[in-house]
Structures are given as structure tokens and as C-alpha cells.
Design a protein around this motif. Sequence first.
Motif, PDB file in Angstrom:
ATOM      1  N   PRO B 392       0.850  -1.190   0.000  1.00 27.33           N
ATOM      2  CA  PRO B 392       0.000   0.000   0.000  1.00 27.33           C
ATOM      3  C   PRO B 392       0.890   1.246   0.000  1.00 27.33           C
ATOM      4  O   PRO B 392       1.966   1.232   0.610  1.00 27.33           O
ATOM      5  N   ALA B 393       0.435   2.294  -0.681  1.00 27.95           N
ATOM      6  CA  ALA B 393       1.265   3.499  -0.833  1.00 27.95           C
ATOM      7  C   ALA B 393       1.776   4.019   0.508  1.00 27.95           C
ATOM      8  O   ALA B 393       2.908   4.484   0.614  1.00 27.95           O
ATOM      9  N   ALA B 394       0.942   3.914   1.548  1.00 27.16           N
ATOM     10  CA  ALA B 394       1.327   4.465   2.848  1.00 27.16           C
ATOM     11  C   ALA B 394       2.534   3.753   3.438  1.00 27.16           C
ATOM     12  O   ALA B 394       3.264   4.314   4.248  1.00 27.16           O
ATOM     13  N   GLN B 395       2.743   2.503   3.041  1.00 27.51           N
ATOM     14  CA  GLN B 395       3.842   1.739   3.635  1.00 27.51           C
ATOM     15  C   GLN B 395       5.155   1.906   2.892  1.00 27.51           C
ATOM     16  O   GLN B 395       6.212   1.561   3.413  1.00 27.51           O
ATOM     17  N   LEU B 396       5.067   2.440   1.667  1.00 25.61           N
ATOM     18  CA  LEU B 396       6.274   2.522   0.836  1.00 25.61           C
ATOM     19  C   LEU B 396       7.384   3.311   1.514  1.00 25.61           C
ATOM     20  O   LEU B 396       8.553   2.967   1.432  1.00 25.61           O
ATOM     21  N   GLU B 397       6.994   4.396   2.201  1.00 25.39           N
ATOM     22  CA  GLU B 397       7.987   5.238   2.850  1.00 25.39           C
ATOM     23  C   GLU B 397       8.570   4.556   4.075  1.00 25.39           C
ATOM     24  O   GLU B 397       9.725   4.744   4.423  1.00 25.39           O
ATOM     25  N   LYS B 398       7.711   3.771   4.729  1.00 23.11           N
ATOM     26  CA  LYS B 398       8.062   3.285   6.061  1.00 23.11           C
ATOM     27  C   LYS B 398       8.985   2.086   6.066  1.00 23.11           C
ATOM     28  O   LYS B 398       9.613   1.807   7.091  1.00 23.11           O
ATOM     29  N   ILE B 399       9.052   1.363   4.950  1.00 24.32           N
ATOM     30  CA  ILE B 399       9.747   0.080   5.038  1.00 24.32           C
ATOM     31  C   ILE B 399      11.233   0.217   5.300  1.00 24.32           C
ATOM     32  O   ILE B 399      11.880  -0.742   5.674  1.00 24.32           O
ATOM     33  N   PHE B 400      11.780   1.447   5.125  1.00 29.52           N
ATOM     34  CA  PHE B 400      13.207   1.616   5.383  1.00 29.52           C
ATOM     35  C   PHE B 400      13.477   2.073   6.816  1.00 29.52           C
ATOM     36  O   PHE B 400      14.597   2.372   7.181  1.00 29.52           O
ATOM     37  N   GLU B 401      12.409   2.141   7.625  1.00 24.77           N
ATOM     38  CA  GLU B 401      12.608   2.514   9.019  1.00 24.77           C
ATOM     39  C   GLU B 401      12.937   1.268   9.837  1.00 24.77           C
ATOM     40  O   GLU B 401      12.689   0.148   9.425  1.00 24.77           O
ATOM     41  N   ARG B 402      13.477   1.510  11.063  1.00 21.09           N
ATOM     42  CA  ARG B 402      13.891   0.381  11.895  1.00 21.09           C
ATOM     43  C   ARG B 402      12.696  -0.421  12.409  1.00 21.09           C
ATOM     44  O   ARG B 402      11.669   0.146  12.743  1.00 21.09           O
ATOM     45  N   PHE B 403      12.878  -1.684  12.504  1.00 23.51           N
ATOM     46  CA  PHE B 403      11.901  -2.611  13.085  1.00 23.51           C
ATOM     47  C   PHE B 403      10.542  -2.565  12.406  1.00 23.51           C
ATOM     48  O   PHE B 403       9.522  -2.844  13.018  1.00 23.51           O
ATOM     49  N   VAL B 404      10.517  -2.139  11.141  1.00 26.07           N
ATOM     50  CA  VAL B 404       9.259  -2.183  10.401  1.00 26.07           C
ATOM     51  C   VAL B 404       9.287  -3.439   9.556  1.00 26.07           C
ATOM     52  O   VAL B 404      10.252  -3.726   8.857  1.00 26.07           O
ATOM     53  N   ARG B 405       8.244  -4.216   9.634  1.00 22.04           N
ATOM     54  CA  ARG B 405       8.186  -5.455   8.870  1.00 22.04           C
ATOM     55  C   ARG B 405       6.914  -5.500   8.072  1.00 22.04           C
ATOM     56  O   ARG B 405       5.893  -5.013   8.519  1.00 22.04           O
ATOM     57  N   PHE B 406       6.991  -6.012   6.894  1.00 18.61           N
ATOM     58  CA  PHE B 406       5.726  -6.285   6.211  1.00 18.61           C
ATOM     59  C   PHE B 406       5.672  -7.779   5.988  1.00 18.61           C
ATOM     60  O   PHE B 406       6.670  -8.436   5.739  1.00 18.61           O
ATOM     61  N   GLU B 407       4.466  -8.306   6.115  1.00 17.73           N
ATOM     62  CA  GLU B 407       4.313  -9.752   6.111  1.00 17.73           C
ATOM     63  C   GLU B 407       4.643 -10.328   4.749  1.00 17.73           C
ATOM     64  O   GLU B 407       4.098  -9.899   3.737  1.00 17.73           O
ATOM     65  N   PRO B 408       5.548 -11.271   4.691  1.00 16.30           N
ATOM     66  CA  PRO B 408       5.837 -11.903   3.410  1.00 16.30           C
ATOM     67  C   PRO B 408       4.617 -12.684   2.929  1.00 16.30           C
ATOM     68  O   PRO B 408       3.822 -13.179   3.724  1.00 16.30           O
ATOM     69  N   ALA B 409       4.482 -12.740   1.613  1.00 13.32           N
ATOM     70  CA  ALA B 409       3.280 -13.341   1.053  1.00 13.32           C
ATOM     71  C   ALA B 409       3.317 -14.863   1.099  1.00 13.32           C
ATOM     72  O   ALA B 409       2.295 -15.514   1.190  1.00 13.32           O
ATOM     73  N   THR B 410       4.508 -15.412   1.015  1.00 12.99           N
ATOM     74  CA  THR B 410       4.560 -16.863   0.894  1.00 12.99           C
ATOM     75  C   THR B 410       5.537 -17.458   1.893  1.00 12.99           C
ATOM     76  O   THR B 410       6.464 -16.800   2.342  1.00 12.99           O
ATOM     77  N   GLY B 411       5.269 -18.706   2.205  1.00 13.14           N
ATOM     78  CA  GLY B 411       6.262 -19.546   2.885  1.00 13.14           C
ATOM     79  C   GLY B 411       6.563 -19.182   4.319  1.00 13.14           C
ATOM     80  O   GLY B 411       6.388 -18.066   4.772  1.00 13.14           O
ATOM     81  N   GLU B 412       6.992 -20.152   5.084  1.00 13.64           N
ATOM     82  CA  GLU B 412       7.352 -19.967   6.482  1.00 13.64           C
ATOM     83  C   GLU B 412       8.783 -20.406   6.712  1.00 13.64           C
ATOM     84  O   GLU B 412       9.373 -20.117   7.747  1.00 13.64           O
TER      85      GLU B 412
END
Lengths: 222, 456
Positions: B392-412
Motif C-alpha cells: 500500500p502506498a502508505a507503507q512505501l515510505e516506512k519500510i526503510f525505518e527500523r523494526f518495520v516489517r511487512f508480512e511476506p506473502a509466501t512460505g514460512e
Amino acid sequence: MKILIVEDERKVAQFVERALAEQSYTPRVAGSCAAARDALAESPYDAVVLDIGLPDGDGLQLLKEWRASGFNEPVLILSARDAVTDRIHGLNLGADDYLAKPFSIDELLARVRSLLRRKAGNKTTVLEHRGIRMDLLARVVTYQGAAVELTSREFALLELFLQNAGRVLTRTLIAERVWEASYDMETNLIDVYVRKLRQKFPSVEGAEPLFKTVRGTGYQLA
Amino acid sequence: MIGPYTRRLMVRFSALVTVTTVIVLLAGGLLLEREMLRSMEGMHEVEADEVFEVLRDHPGLKGDDLAGRIDTKLGSDAALYFIQIHDDRGAILYRSENLGDAVMPDLSRMEENEHVLAELPGVGGVRLSEFREGEWHVQIASRLKPVHRILTNYAKVSALLVLGTAVASLGLGYAFSRFTLRPVRAIELTARRISADNLRERIPVLAVRDELADLAMLLNQMFDRLEGSFEQVKRFTADASHELKTPLALIRLNAERLRTRLAGDPEAVAGLEDLLEEITRMNRIIESLLFIAKAESGALLLDLKEHDVRALLAPFVEDARVLAEDRGVRFELARDDAGSLRLEPALLRQLLLNLVANALNVSPAGGLVTLESVQTEHGWWFIVTDEGPGLPAAQLEKIFERFVRFEPATGENRARGHGLGLAICRSIAELHDGEIRAENRTDGRSGLRVVVALRR
């Protein structure tokens, strides 16, 4: 083989001392720069394990003094500080190897052994272990007599295993020696390469597997 | 190359000099005019004395007799002046011939001997003086034309002088501004030299205390504070490393020791192995945080050297292919420009490996991850593109901040990230005088495009 341990954390020093003694080395601990200077002035040592942060000074300064005064025995730097810059700095000042805290005792032993072996000038050109034969000059590898094709990374990894057959290799050591990376690689790249080696060197049925996983630490060529 | 301030200073200097010259020349012109009128009046006075002498010697003399006497007395000078004599009652006693029909204005209203500017018909502008003795009023006038001619010439010469001064003062102004700005340039050069790797240097302060010395001292104080805070960060990270890692080292050493003792108890061994893995993970977080802290504070110095980009990428691409194959994803080096770039190879490899590993993690099975290595006009771009779900556009800026994670789509079945990987990527990019940004693909497919733009 006499080894001087310069380390001010008493408990860490004790661990290292005990582990080295168990391997039949003769370790001695110095807890400060001054004690280290005295110890080295008193009697010769075959190698030094040197912590950088000491209460009465900087270990790197000590190393510089020693190298300037003609002390040529191998020195392994032990440091809790920044891995990247300290490592480069230490090696530039004449250290032979660098190990960051927290370290595995197996790794420390492996490095000390490798330093002493290098000092002895042990130059083998063919490595052999359980049916694997590696010719370092011709860069040819055979398994059970049949040639095996390896990429350059696989070759470097296998060479590291063969040179330390039977010993536990930590991920840090593998990353450093094969990928020249002094940082943690954040990926399972090492596991993937070990898996590829397992495919190319399948264990003989009934026998112990060649490449063993040591959880929490690394791998071992059994 | 003349800097804008040097240019401004030069123009101002020139303007100042030119305006001063104009004022001086104007004043000179006024003084010159006054002086010429004065000397004219002085001549009038001499002539008047001679006329009065005639009048005194021959009281009652009138008409042609008087004219003859006066003409004789004044001799050849007479032609230069316009002379008229009348008495208190206004009766004309004498008029010089050159007056023709012109009549001198009546100046009886004036108190004593006076000088005025007047216009005589048929003659033009004159300086007119009236002298009185007894009943006699002697008026003497001379033409202003010669005065005007001299003043006109003076104005012409002055204009040329002003022009010359303006041109010459531009050159002088350049020299002047260079000279004036020399100490400022010295400050600038030193300030440029002072960076994280030589914070010790200071701007030399001259013994004379002036405004520039004050400025230099102020800047030096600022550098003192900067050096202090850099030192603080360095000391903090060293202290933090030591205080955090030493206990971690002890825990690890103890755990390893226990492992050999507990060899017969699989459950205990499994617990210990978990412990060891957590220690490794924690150490990784400490290392990463300290790295980011140092990089962001500017206390981390890289020894950037020119490297051939293709040679650097070749082994990396091999690793990326192996990783991709393991994940069931395809990896492709879609563009591989030749050229060299100033960089720290180990850190750049780590940056690319982090980005590619992230891209592989979010890719669906069989998806394609591409790396493009593009030389641009001012630097180099590394672009990693995946076929994952994007963000989502709102997250694009944030992903380079510390301890920010976005859930991977596949696999564990992948190594657990600690949410610092992309923050490290940003630090590495910034250490290379570059920037990093993420954007969703715009070619109609879903996926993320991460661009690392490094300047040369």
C-alpha cells in the motif's frame, strides 16, 4: 605451545584458558596492558589472543607496540566492538585474525589452530576425507573416484570443510572465509550451499552423513 | 570564476568610487564658476575705481566730454565692459557705446555695492556690478559667455573622467573584493576540509580580534561541539558493544559447555540449541543497530574506492541465482552496464543481497526477480524488481525505518528477519552518498521496485 590470553573479563578469560588447556596448549591470562607487556617480556609465546578493550589502554595500541618491536608470532584479536571497522583496523595493524564477541569456543579453537598451522608452514596441495579428494593446484575434485563439478563458491566451501574436517565451523567463520563478508549475511545462503554440497556428495548408505548441521552454531564435516 | 558575492562587492565598490567622483567633479564645477564670477567682480571693482577717479577729478562734467575722459582713462579695457553711470535721480551721465539700445536694470533698491546676474537685450547674459560713491551710481557688466564656455568644457571633461573612473574602478573593485574576501576564503577552505575524518582541524584565528576572527571562533566552537557529539556516538557504540556483547559471550560459552554435558538428554540439548540460536539472533540485532546508529550519526567512515561494477556483481549474481533456485523463483540480471563506481564492496554486496533476499521472499513460486545495474548521467542505479503483491502506498515510505516489517506473502521456511535489513540498506545507500526508495510497479503487474540511486 604457549598462548597468552589478554582479556580483562575474568570469566571470558577463564573459559578461553580452560578450552585451550583442554586442547593441550599452555595458556596464560593477562588482565591488562601492563600485565601483557610483563608476560611477553618474561617469556616467549607462540600466539596471543588479544582483547581490544582493556582497562588500562587499547589492545590495538599494544599490538602496534609489539609489531614495532619485532614480535612476529600470530595474534588473534578478540573484540566486542564494531565488526567492520575494527576488523580492518586490527588487520592493518598486523593482527593475523579477528574474532567478534560473542564467539563460539569451537570457533576460537579453530582459529587458533589455523594460525599455528599457518605459522608452521603446513602446505598441503591435496585434501582427502572419506572418499572426497580435492587437488588444490589442479582444482579438481573427485568423490568415490568420480569427478564432481563444483562452482567456485562450492569449491571454496568444500575446501574450508576439508581443512577443518571433524571440527564445527560457525556461520561467521564460513561467511568470512568463503564470502569475505565480515557481517552476518541475513539470508540462508550458507544453508543453501551446504545443501548443494550434500546433493553432490551423497552419503554412502548406512554411514554417517558427511555434512552435519550443528544447531545454533554451524556445520561440521564428519 | 567570480562568485556572486565577489561580484556584488566589486559592483558596489565601483558604484561608490564613481558616485564619489561625480560629487567631487560637481563640487569642482560649482567652485570654478564661483571663482570665475569673483574674479570678474574684482575686475569690475578696479574699473569702477578708475571711473570714480575721473568723476572726482572733474565734477560736473557731462556728455561727450565725460565719455572722452572715461574712454581715455580706461583705454583698451573699455571695450571689454559695459558701463553706465547715473546719479541719484536716475539721470544717465554716461553709457558705453557697446551697450547700444540695451538699458542696465535699475539697482537702486539694493543696499550697497552689489553683483547680480542680468540679461541685457542684444547682449545676452552678463554679470552686473553696481558701485556707489556720493551721488554716482557706476554700473559695470561683462559677458558670461566665456564663463559658460569654460564650464561646458569642464562638464565634458568631467563626463569622460567619470566614465574612465567607472571602468577603472570595476577592475580595482575586483582586486579589492578578492583582497577583502581572502580571509573568508581561508575560512571556507578549512571548513570544507573539516569532515568526520579530520574533526581535529580548526580554522586559524588571527591574533587581531575583528569580526572575521569572531566568526572563525564561532565556527570553531561549532566544530568543537560536532567533534564532541561524534566522539560521544563512537564512545557510546563502543561501550554499548562491550556491555551488551560481553554478557552475551558468557551466556554463549556457558551454553556450549552445557551442551557437551547434557549430550544424553535430547530435550535439554534442543533447549540449549534454541538458546544458542537466540543469542546469534540477538547479536545480529545489536550489530545492526550499532551499525545504523554509527552510520546515521556520521561517525562511520567508509574507505570508498573505485571498483568495476560488473566484476563486483558477477559473484553476487551467482549467489542470487542459487538463492532463487532454492526458493523456486527465477532471478535475472536484466541489465549489466560497464563502468566503475566509488564504493565499499562488502557493504554494497550486503545491500544488494538484502534487497534480493527480500524480493525472493515475497515472490510467488515461479516468479521473476530482476536486478538492473544502470549507469546514469550522475551516478549509478541498482533496481530490484519483484512480482510480489507490492505494498500500500502508505507503507512505501516506512519500510526503510527500523523494526518495520511487512508480512511476506509466501512460505514460512525462511530465516526470521529482525526488521532491520532495509534500514541497513538505507544506511549503506546514504553512506555511499545515495538514496533508496521503493515504488509499486507501474507496468500493469503487481510487485515492488526498489531503486538504489548512488551519486558518482
